[in-house]
Design an enzyme around this catalytic site. Sequence first.
Site, PDB file in Angstrom:
ATOM      1  N   PRO A 137      28.958  -6.948  93.142  1.00 37.63           N
ATOM      2  CA  PRO A 137      28.876  -7.352  94.548  1.00 37.63           C
ATOM      3  C   PRO A 137      30.119  -8.140  94.963  1.00 37.63           C
ATOM      4  CG  PRO A 137      27.413  -8.688  93.188  1.00 37.63           C
ATOM      5  CD  PRO A 137      27.944  -7.610  92.307  1.00 37.63           C
ATOM      6  N   GLN A 183      21.361  -9.575  95.221  1.00 35.11           N
ATOM      7  CA  GLN A 183      21.842 -10.787  94.560  1.00 35.11           C
ATOM      8  C   GLN A 183      21.770 -11.972  95.515  1.00 35.11           C
ATOM      9  OE1 GLN A 183      26.064 -12.178  93.493  1.00 35.11           O
ATOM     10  NE2 GLN A 183      25.501 -10.989  91.677  1.00 35.11           N
ATOM     11  N   CYS A 239      29.921 -17.021  91.536  1.00 36.24           N
ATOM     12  CA  CYS A 239      30.826 -17.065  92.687  1.00 36.24           C
ATOM     13  C   CYS A 239      31.701 -18.318  92.632  1.00 36.24           C
ATOM     14  CB  CYS A 239      30.041 -17.045  93.989  1.00 36.24           C
ATOM     15  SG  CYS A 239      31.109 -17.071  95.457  1.00 36.24           S
ATOM     16  N   LYS A 267      23.859 -13.247  86.862  1.00 41.34           N
ATOM     17  CA  LYS A 267      25.289 -13.031  86.680  1.00 41.34           C
ATOM     18  C   LYS A 267      25.971 -14.388  86.600  1.00 41.34           C
ATOM     19  CE  LYS A 267      29.438 -10.686  88.157  1.00 41.34           C
ATOM     20  NZ  LYS A 267      30.079  -9.704  89.052  1.00 41.34           N
ATOM     21  N   ASN A 290      32.074  -7.877  82.661  1.00 40.17           N
ATOM     22  CA  ASN A 290      32.742  -7.797  83.960  1.00 40.17           C
ATOM     23  C   ASN A 290      34.094  -8.499  83.896  1.00 40.17           C
ATOM     24  OD1 ASN A 290      32.273  -9.441  87.139  1.00 40.17           O
ATOM     25  ND2 ASN A 290      33.136  -7.424  86.808  1.00 40.17           N
ATOM     26  N   GLY A 291      35.101  -7.865  84.508  1.00 38.09           N
ATOM     27  CA  GLY A 291      36.429  -8.473  84.577  1.00 38.09           C
ATOM     28  C   GLY A 291      37.524  -7.514  84.162  1.00 38.09           C
ATOM     29  N   ASP A 292      38.414  -7.180  85.094  1.00 40.40           N
ATOM     30  CA  ASP A 292      39.608  -6.366  84.811  1.00 40.40           C
ATOM     31  C   ASP A 292      39.326  -4.907  84.492  1.00 40.40           C
ATOM     32  OD1 ASP A 292      41.035  -8.754  85.081  1.00 40.40           O
ATOM     33  OD2 ASP A 292      40.957  -9.163  82.923  1.00 40.40           O
ATOM     34  N   ARG A 313      36.940  -5.487  91.768  1.00 39.55           N
ATOM     35  CA  ARG A 313      38.204  -5.193  92.450  1.00 39.55           C
ATOM     36  C   ARG A 313      38.790  -3.845  92.030  1.00 39.55           C
ATOM     37  NH1 ARG A 313      41.748  -9.728  90.682  1.00 39.55           N
ATOM     38  NH2 ARG A 313      40.423  -9.538  88.853  1.00 39.55           N
TER      39      ARG A 313
END
Length: 360
Positions: A21, A78, A108, A147, A208-210, A233
């Site tokens: 999200p 979420q 966040c 998350k 999660n990440g990259d 992203r």
Amino acid sequence: MLKTEFQFANIRVSPCTVLSPMAGVTDAPFRRLCRVLAGNRMGLLVSEFVSTDGTSPFVLKNHKQLKFYPEERPFGIQIFGRSPERMAYAAQVLETLKPDYIEVNAGCPVPKVAGKGGGAGLLKDLPRLQKILAEVKKSIAIPMTLKCRIGWDENSINVMETLKIAEGEGADMLTVHGRTRVQGYNGFANWDLIGQVAAAAKIPVVGNGDVSSVQFALDCLEKYAICGVSIGRGAMHNPWLFGEIADALEGKLPRKISAKEVCEIFKIYYGFMMDENTSTPFGALGRLKQLAARLCKGFEPDSSEFRQRVLTSQSPEELFENAGRFSEFAQSNGITFTPERLVNLNGRKEDTVSFERQFK
């Protein structure tokens, strides 16, 4: 053997990908765009995150981002906030929309959320996070997930404690973003730590990440005990990524996305936005440029022509026309779309993890 799907509670996720999200990005039109480009092979979808903070009771009509379609299932909503009681009440109200699960946000990093004790701010107050999870779990009959980030900063990495709390309070799945709150989106995600969490967990863990390329996703699925990968992203730079990963998991040969295909998705995206009746043409133009600014980074050897023509457009129609002209220019000048070459999604070259304080 490479993982292709997973299950949490009674929910089957296939393929093993999740669209992370992102506020102001992953609304119904963007999710629909990714889903169409992936041939409906998206795995798991989540709403934009919904605030439960405030002084007035939580009401559905104040949250237009909650609309979702039957074909998006399994679909989760979420929520974020700092009050256990308000989070639980909101979860109970949101359950009437019949999502497949509710996810609690403890990741966040933006100041107006984390600075007020919600989102990643909960990682500085794990007893409060525990209370939130306990109250939300009691208030709903559908699965609950969490998350989180790996910690507030490099001196307070507490993701293992967060995992234990999540398991103890009945969370059905944990998604771990491999950065601290202080990192924001700088540096690189710590996938080795994500792997350690997944190996120690009794519940499914998503990393999660990259995740910006098929190969990176496959490498993580093979190397770590995660059940799936969550993409944020990376989807903005390459909304075909979910379909490309699905192809790889199905054993299909990779194919190149042409500049023509890239330039054609703006009309598709615009149509999806207009279908919702929640955006004006001018508002949709801003979203089209938001996507174009990310996509242009994937062109090589040069995207200046694309940037200049598309990002200075004054209307959707002018943007479509300029995109069409660039498509012809790209074809005659050998310009290709290769977003997988992007290592850092912030636009700067980074080869070390930086704990620079991004947010003041």
